[in-house]
Design an enzyme around this catalytic site. Structure first.
Site, PDB file in Angstrom:
ATOM      1  N   GLY A 119      18.142  -4.633  20.155  1.00  0.00           N
ATOM      2  CA  GLY A 119      19.308  -5.258  19.722  1.00  0.00           C
ATOM      3  C   GLY A 119      20.399  -4.522  18.750  1.00  0.00           C
TER       4      GLY A 119
ATOM      5  N   CYS B 207      39.423  -7.834  42.797  1.00  0.00           N
ATOM      6  CA  CYS B 207      40.372  -9.182  43.106  1.00  0.00           C
ATOM      7  C   CYS B 207      40.231  -9.958  42.049  1.00  0.00           C
ATOM      8  CB  CYS B 207      40.262  -9.500  44.594  1.00  0.00           C
ATOM      9  SG  CYS B 207      40.504  -8.082  45.658  1.00  0.00           S
TER      10      CYS B 207
HETATM   11  C1  LIG Z   1      13.243  -8.401  25.106  1.00  0.00           C
HETATM   12  C2  LIG Z   1      14.377  -7.153  24.958  1.00  0.00           C
HETATM   13  N1  LIG Z   1      14.037  -6.313  24.316  1.00  0.00           N
HETATM   14  C3  LIG Z   1      15.014  -5.203  24.043  1.00  0.00           C
HETATM   15  C4  LIG Z   1      16.219  -5.319  24.668  1.00  0.00           C
HETATM   16  C5  LIG Z   1      17.194  -4.113  24.373  1.00  0.00           C
HETATM   17  O1  LIG Z   1      18.461  -4.709  23.751  1.00  0.00           O
HETATM   18  P1  LIG Z   1      19.577  -3.548  23.124  1.00  0.00           P
HETATM   19  O2  LIG Z   1      19.666  -2.712  24.332  1.00  0.00           O
HETATM   20  O3  LIG Z   1      20.534  -4.350  22.663  1.00  0.00           O
HETATM   21  O4  LIG Z   1      18.693  -2.830  22.051  1.00  0.00           O
HETATM   22  C6  LIG Z   1      16.534  -6.547  25.323  1.00  0.00           C
HETATM   23  C7  LIG Z   1      17.913  -6.846  25.637  1.00  0.00           C
HETATM   24  O5  LIG Z   1      18.797  -7.415  24.981  1.00  0.00           O
HETATM   25  C8  LIG Z   1      15.623  -7.465  25.430  1.00  0.00           C
HETATM   26  O6  LIG Z   1      15.939  -8.772  26.102  1.00  0.00           O
END
Ligand SMILES: Cc1ncc(COP(=O)(O)O)c(C=O)c1O
Ligand SMILES: N[C@@H](CCCC[NH3+])C(=O)O
Length: 455
Positions: free
Chosen positions: A269, A381
């Site tokens: 995240g 579209c």
């Molecule tokens: C369980 C889990 N881990 C890791 C990620 C990786 O997230 P990000 O690409 O935002 O670091 C995600 C996606 O949000 C996820 O669902």
């Protein structure tokens, strides 16, 4: 935004996104991007206009050294932790190799991602399988390959998984808990708060029920807790809150069941900059805050410090990618200027899904014209098929021009669709000084016709 100079004004010290880069403003371009004669940009010494000519458009360019440097930056920021790359951001066989060589694990959430990893012999013990609704095929494939950990995300999964395990030893599992933390960001990618499909709630007791059910299954070994707060999280604070909540829950499990779980996986995240000035803390900034809080909370709750896992996806690949499009038409309507390109929501659904904003730059000719505000739209579209709202582009942008969109390495190609039977774009890697190679080819008419059985 203004026509983006290749914003390398303050390069990351050490030439990459390492710990020393903590205070450098994030760039939206790969570290190797340089302006070149004739309005071109090179990435890793390769001309972007040259790539547009050679591979056609739309094309996605991925800077291998940038991906590797970002993977390394995470490892350096948390040397004792396990860094697991979230494959959903973008995966192909070459990326499996890069991730393996850089010593990261792999977070997958389908049999398909597992097969890509297996095709390259990725060590299965370094794979974590996720999914709020794992299919029999996902579980079968994971068990056949011997993945390290499976993250339980529903009570009903426990008996089903246990029944499939054939030994010799138990399958290691974690529980994805819902910590009840709102980490901000777009509501469609917020996953730490109550009331959505992921995880088992700590507050409502579901997580604790799952603990006792797993402990009653000798085929499963509960090794730790997992949570994922959401995506594009721009400060370390939500992670610190999650650490406290999860450590408190570890203490509760210890008190009630007499076991000390040894792993804590905080998911991914971590934010990246899509436009100059967007907040995007360096890995080390997240790492320091998480580390401090982990030690503090473990001390306070008197539990052994668990091994930490993080799962960055976007933060490893997004800034390494550049999307290239060719302008097909320019139109004015109700005072707005629409620059239509040969891609769109089929290769980048993020603006339509989350209102995501991007920087766009004209490349391949040195434009003298002043800029004006334009909306870059796709060719599908749908009125909502917008790629970039309110970007400054030269007034004389015209059909045939090439536009480059940086920070396109995550959740574009991996979320691409075949809408309007357009064919999904290729991915080209650039590396070292001036080397390029095709990683994923463009879909072609034969691909289209092959899937349609024609009965
Ligand atoms: C369980 C889990 N881990 C890791 C990620 C990786 O997230 P990000 O690409 O935002 O670091 C995600 C996606 O949000 C996820 O669902
Ligand atoms: N696909 C999303 C993020 C969700 C990631 C997976 N949990 C994005 O492009 O921002």
């Amino acid at each position: 935004m203004s026509a983006v100079p290749v914003d390398r004004a303050v390069p990351a010290p050490g030439g990459g996104p390492g710990p020393a880069a903590a205070s450098a403003p994030p760039s939206v371009w790969p570290a190797s991007a340089l302006p070149a004669p004739g309005g071109d940009i090179t990435v890793a010494g390769v001309s972007l206009t040259g790539l547009a000519e050679r591979y056609g458009t739309p094309t996605y360019v991925l800077d291998e050294d940038e991906v590797r440097a970002r993977a390394r930056a995470w490892r350096r920021a948390l040397p004792d932790a396990e860094i697991v790359y979230a494959a959903k951001a973008f995966l192909c066989r070459a990326v499996v190799d890069w991730i393996e060589e850089e010593g990261l694990g792999l977070d997958v959430c389908s049999a398909g991602e597992l097969e890509l990893a297996a095709a390259r012999g990725f060590p299965p013990e370094r794979i974590v399988l996720h999914g709020n609704a794992k299919s029999p095929d996902d579980l079968r494939t994971a068990l056949r390959l011997g993945v390290g950990r499976i993250v339980i995300d529903a009570e009903s999964e426990i008996a089903g998984l246990a029944a499939r395990v054939e030994g010799p030893g138990p399958q290691q599992v974690m529980i994805r808990v819902l910590p009840g933390i709102d980490a901000g960001g777009h509501r469609k990618i917020r996953t730490g708060a109550e009331g959505q499909k992921f995880g088992l709630s700590i507050a409502e007791g579901d997580a604790e029920d799952a603990v006792s059910r797993i402990l009653g299954r000798p085929q499963l070994e509960l090794v730790g807790l997992h949570c994922h707060l959401g995506s594009q999280i721009t400060t370390p604070e939500p992670y610190a809150r999650a650490v406290r909540r999860l450590v408190a829950f570890l203490a509760r499990i210890r008190d009630r069941y007499g076991i000390a779980l040894r792993e804590l996986d905080l998911g991914g995240g971590f934010a990246v900059a899509y436009r100059p000035g967007d907040p995007a803390p360096a890995p080390v900034a997240y790492a320091r805050r998480i580390d401090v809080e982990l030690l503090r909370a473990c001390h306070e709750f008197d539990v052994p410090v668990p091994r930490l896992t993080l799962e960055p996806g976007r933060s490893i690949v997004a800034p390494a990618g550049v999307a290239l499009y060719r302008v097909l038409s320019v139109k004015r309507s109700a005072g707005r200027v629409f620059v239509a390109v040969d891609g769109g929501m089929s290769d980048n659904p993020r603006p339509a899904l989350y209102g995501a904003r991007y920087a766009v730059r004209l490349i391949g000719r040195a434009a003298q014209a002043p800029t004006h505000e334009a909306t870059v739209v796709g060719r599908h579209c749908e009125a909502g098929d917008v790629l970039a709202e309110a970007v400054e582009l030269p007034r004389d942008v015209r059909p045939g021009d090439v536009l480059a969109v940086p920070a396109s390495g995550a959740y574009h190609v991996s979320m691409a669709s075949g809408y309007n039977a357009t064919r999904r774009p290729p991915v080209v890697a650039v590396a070292g000084e001036g080397r390029s190679r095709l990683l994923v080819r463009r879909e072609n008419v034969e691909d289209l016709l092959r899937r349609d059985v024609g009965l």
